[in-house]
Write an enzyme that holds these catalytic residues in place. Structure first.
Site, PDB file in Angstrom:
ATOM      1  N   ASN A 210       1.039  -1.191  -0.052  1.00 36.47           N
ATOM      2  CA  ASN A 210      -0.002  -0.093   0.057  1.00 36.47           C
ATOM      3  C   ASN A 210       0.812   1.285   0.067  1.00 36.47           C
ATOM      4  OD1 ASN A 210       0.639   0.725   2.910  1.00 36.47           O
ATOM      5  ND2 ASN A 210      -0.243  -1.072   3.234  1.00 36.47           N
ATOM      6  N   ASP A 279      -4.034  -6.388   5.246  1.00 37.18           N
ATOM      7  CA  ASP A 279      -5.074  -7.129   5.934  1.00 37.18           C
ATOM      8  C   ASP A 279      -4.953  -8.684   5.297  1.00 37.18           C
ATOM      9  OD1 ASP A 279      -6.106  -5.639   7.693  1.00 37.18           O
ATOM     10  OD2 ASP A 279      -7.251  -4.502   6.215  1.00 37.18           O
ATOM     11  N   LYS A 289       9.409 -17.150 -10.315  1.00 35.53           N
ATOM     12  CA  LYS A 289       8.645 -16.037 -10.892  1.00 35.53           C
ATOM     13  C   LYS A 289       7.294 -16.472 -11.796  1.00 35.53           C
ATOM     14  CE  LYS A 289       9.015 -12.038 -13.804  1.00 35.53           C
ATOM     15  NZ  LYS A 289       9.447 -12.112 -15.195  1.00 35.53           N
ATOM     16  N   PRO A 305      -2.545 -11.849  10.299  1.00 31.66           N
ATOM     17  CA  PRO A 305      -2.442 -11.852  11.689  1.00 31.66           C
ATOM     18  C   PRO A 305      -2.836 -10.539  12.090  1.00 31.66           C
ATOM     19  CG  PRO A 305      -0.150 -12.432  11.053  1.00 31.66           C
ATOM     20  CD  PRO A 305      -1.048 -12.515   9.941  1.00 31.66           C
ATOM     21  N   ASP A 306      -3.393 -10.020  13.154  1.00 32.13           N
ATOM     22  CA  ASP A 306      -3.582  -8.501  13.440  1.00 32.13           C
ATOM     23  C   ASP A 306      -2.638  -8.186  14.340  1.00 32.13           C
ATOM     24  OD1 ASP A 306      -4.559  -6.097  14.702  1.00 32.13           O
ATOM     25  OD2 ASP A 306      -6.336  -6.347  13.482  1.00 32.13           O
ATOM     26  N   PHE A 323      -4.191   3.100  15.061  1.00 36.01           N
ATOM     27  CA  PHE A 323      -4.810   4.005  14.176  1.00 36.01           C
ATOM     28  C   PHE A 323      -6.138   3.492  13.417  1.00 36.01           C
ATOM     29  CE2 PHE A 323      -0.780   6.056  15.401  1.00 36.01           C
ATOM     30  CZ  PHE A 323      -0.972   7.387  14.793  1.00 36.01           C
ATOM     31  N   LYS A 337     -13.402  -0.052  16.534  1.00 33.64           N
ATOM     32  CA  LYS A 337     -11.960  -0.398  16.613  1.00 33.64           C
ATOM     33  C   LYS A 337     -11.279  -0.331  18.108  1.00 33.64           C
ATOM     34  CE  LYS A 337     -11.290  -0.002  11.710  1.00 33.64           C
ATOM     35  NZ  LYS A 337     -10.741   0.933  10.688  1.00 33.64           N
ATOM     36  N   LYS A 341     -10.492  -4.036  19.408  1.00 35.73           N
ATOM     37  CA  LYS A 341      -9.022  -4.426  19.441  1.00 35.73           C
ATOM     38  C   LYS A 341      -8.568  -4.376  21.003  1.00 35.73           C
ATOM     39  CE  LYS A 341      -7.945  -3.675  14.693  1.00 35.73           C
ATOM     40  NZ  LYS A 341      -6.966  -3.852  13.517  1.00 35.73           N
TER      41      LYS A 341
HETATM   42  N1  CTP Z   1      -3.193  -3.438  12.494  1.00 35.06           N
HETATM   43  C1  CTP Z   1      -2.439  -4.381  12.939  1.00 35.06           C
HETATM   44  N2  CTP Z   1      -2.181  -5.619  12.029  1.00 35.06           N
HETATM   45  C2  CTP Z   1      -3.003  -5.658  11.019  1.00 35.06           C
HETATM   46  C3  CTP Z   1      -4.046  -4.696  10.504  1.00 35.06           C
HETATM   47  C4  CTP Z   1      -4.232  -3.534  11.406  1.00 35.06           C
HETATM   48  O1  CTP Z   1      -1.459  -4.380  13.705  1.00 35.06           O
HETATM   49  N3  CTP Z   1      -3.027  -6.790  10.157  1.00 35.06           N
HETATM   50  C5  CTP Z   1      -3.428  -2.234  13.221  1.00 35.06           C
HETATM   51  C6  CTP Z   1      -2.660  -1.049  12.384  1.00 35.06           C
HETATM   52  O2  CTP Z   1      -1.425  -0.706  12.516  1.00 35.06           O
HETATM   53  C7  CTP Z   1      -3.767   0.326  12.960  1.00 35.06           C
HETATM   54  C8  CTP Z   1      -4.892  -0.475  13.079  1.00 35.06           C
HETATM   55  O3  CTP Z   1      -4.624  -1.841  13.331  1.00 35.06           O
HETATM   56  O4  CTP Z   1      -3.387   0.753  14.106  1.00 35.06           O
HETATM   57  C9  CTP Z   1      -5.948  -0.355  12.104  1.00 35.06           C
HETATM   58  O5  CTP Z   1      -6.992  -1.293  12.065  1.00 35.06           O
HETATM   59  P1  CTP Z   1      -7.626  -1.939  10.849  1.00 35.06           P
HETATM   60  O6  CTP Z   1      -8.800  -2.593  11.531  1.00 35.06           O
HETATM   61  O7  CTP Z   1      -7.045  -2.536   9.974  1.00 35.06           O
HETATM   62  O8  CTP Z   1      -8.256  -0.664  10.671  1.00 35.06           O
HETATM   63  P2  CTP Z   1      -8.114  -0.184   9.030  1.00 35.06           P
HETATM   64  O9  CTP Z   1      -6.831  -0.054   8.392  1.00 35.06           O
HETATM   65  O10 CTP Z   1      -8.841   1.572   9.272  1.00 35.06           O
HETATM   66  O11 CTP Z   1      -9.103  -1.082   8.077  1.00 35.06           O
HETATM   67  P3  CTP Z   1     -10.275  -1.763   7.906  1.00 35.06           P
HETATM   68  O12 CTP Z   1     -11.302  -0.466   8.235  1.00 35.06           O
HETATM   69  O13 CTP Z   1     -10.540  -1.865   6.605  1.00 35.06           O
HETATM   70  O14 CTP Z   1     -10.612  -2.746   8.587  1.00 35.06           O
END
Ligand code: CTP
Length: 401
Positions: A210, A279, A289, A305-306, A323, A337, A341
């Site tokens: 991204n 994600d 390749k 994983p988050d 964030f 969130k 989280k």
């Molecule tokens: N984050 C993370 N690991 C991931 C995805 C997100 O640590 N795999 C953290 C990011 O660093 C940020 C927060 O989670 O602090 C963002 O949460 P996310 O749920 O991904 O929100 P968005 O990026 O806004 O995406 P969406 O609304 O599409 O879920």
């Protein structure tokens, strides 16, 4: 007020018209609890009498290199060791030049050469003298040796001219001294920050990623260091200089990032997740390749994983800051969130707005926590980062950590 209690400040006064303002500075420093001794250059005596400083500090004033009376109190080496800060205010063009060259032909210069303490200079001179290449070169040399340059101000001068060269006002110099000694709000704390994008490999040469530049995370690292924290920066691929004393742990994919984070999370007090973690990742990563063949190609993606949610569900969890990048219903989504989280704070921004969010130098943030919120107006990411670190410090210290 006792913010400078137990601080030994040696006030160096050199011979310029601004020397009279040094008396007020001396008074302000003492009022804040500092122990102040004054050393004057012989030329300074033409502008202000040592007796003034003697009366203010209650101590002998040092002027001559070989002064039997004063050296009964402390000699120049003792004074150099005693000082936590040598503040030369005013610092004339002549004193700056001599400092840059390492001259020691008066007591003040001798002490400046002998001391291992921090030296701060408040330049004061006619604007032409200030702007002359020779003075500018001397200032550059002194700054490169880590002497602090405080000022000068611009404005009307005693000589009737106007321009840069006025000594900073005593109140302003006091603020600089206070900031120098004020322990940072995150002093002694370990802060881990994730930053930048992740890259999810498709094959050895292609990846999904991204537009995150990492600027926000790196600015946060800098701000946390400035606030006294020991910072571990877990960064995806970016092109940014590593801030000051940060420990850098590099990673590529979300999986890598999680591994780096988990293997260094012990002892972390505050975790700030500013990384734009992908994600999803390709289910399979081709060893070679991928060659084009059919007209269409389908890439199957699986959830990553988050990183943040994993850290916030640890048994020994740090204070967690997340964030959120949103294009609609900012507060609702951010608060969901925050809860899902299990975060302590979430900083949300609109990413559809021009000049906000990804890969730009400015940002505006809405910061939410269980009992409150703060709006941070659009600013450079450096300023926003300092403001956010301030909020985090407030909330961290008021939480039961
Ligand atoms: N984050 C993370 N690991 C991931 C995805 C997100 O640590 N795999 C953290 C990011 O660093 C940020 C927060 O989670 O602090 C963002 O949460 P996310 O749920 O991904 O929100 P968005 O990026 O806004 O995406 P969406 O609304 O599409 O879920």
């Amino acid at each position: 007020m006792t913010d400078l209690l137990n601080k030994n400040i040696l006030l160096g006064v050199s011979g310029g018209i601004a020397a009279y303002k040094a008396a007020e500075l001396c008074r302000l420093l003492i009022k804040q609890g500092a122990s102040v001794r004054v050393v004057m250059s012989p030329a300074a005596e033409e502008f202000i009498r040592p007796l003034t400083f003697h009366a203010l500090t209650g101590h002998a004033v040092y002027v001559e290199l070989f002064d039997a009376e004063a050296s009964n109190a402390m000699d120049h080496i003792e004074l150099a060791r005693w000082a936590d800060l040598l503040l030369i205010a005013p610092a004339t063009a002549d004193t700056l030049a001599k400092l840059a060259q390492g001259y020691a032909d008066n007591l003040l210069l001798t002490i400046a050469l002998a001391t291992e303490s921090q030296i701060a200079l408040a330049p004061a001179m006619n604007q032409q003298m200030y702007q002359k290449q020779a003075t500018q070169d001397n200032l550059k040399t002194l700054a490169s040796r880590s002497l602090l340059l405080w000022g000068p101000d611009e404005g009307e001068q005693a000589c009737g001219e106007s321009g840069p060269g006025r000594m900073l006002e005593p109140g302003h110099l006091l603020q600089k001294v206070l900031a120098l000694f004020k322990p940072g709000r995150l002093q002694g704390l370990n802060v881990m920050i994730t930053a930048g994008p992740t890259r999810e490999a498709i094959d050895p040469v292609r990846y999904i990623s991204n537009r995150s530049s990492g600027k926000m995370g790196y600015a946060l690292a800098e701000a946390a260091i400035n606030a006294g924290a020991k910072v571990t920066l877990v960064s995806g691929p970016v092109c940014l200089p590593v801030p000051g004393s940060a420990q850098l742990l590099t990673c590529q994919s979300a999986d890598d990032m999680l591994q780096q984070v988990l293997s260094h999370i012990n002892g972390i007090d505050i975790f700030i997740a500013s990384a734009a973690v992908a994600d999803y990742r390709p289910q399979q990563q081709a060893a070679d390749k991928i060659k084009k063949s059919a007209d269409e190609m389908t890439l199957k993606l699986v959830r990553n994983p988050d990183v943040l949610a994993t850290v916030s569900s640890l048994e020994q969890r740090p204070f967690c800051v997340g964030f959120a990048a949103e294009t609609a219903d900012l507060e609702t989504h951010a608060r969901i969130k925050l809860q899902q989280k299990r975060l302590d704070v979430i900083a949300a921004n609109w990413v559809h707005e021009k000049h906000s969010g990804f890969d730009v130098d400015e940002n505006a943030l809405s910061v939410f926590w269980a009992q409150g919120e703060r709006q941070l107006e659009r600013q450079s990411k450096t300023v926003i980062a300092a403001q956010l670190v301030d909020i985090i410090a407030d909330l961290f210290h008021s939480a039961s950590h």
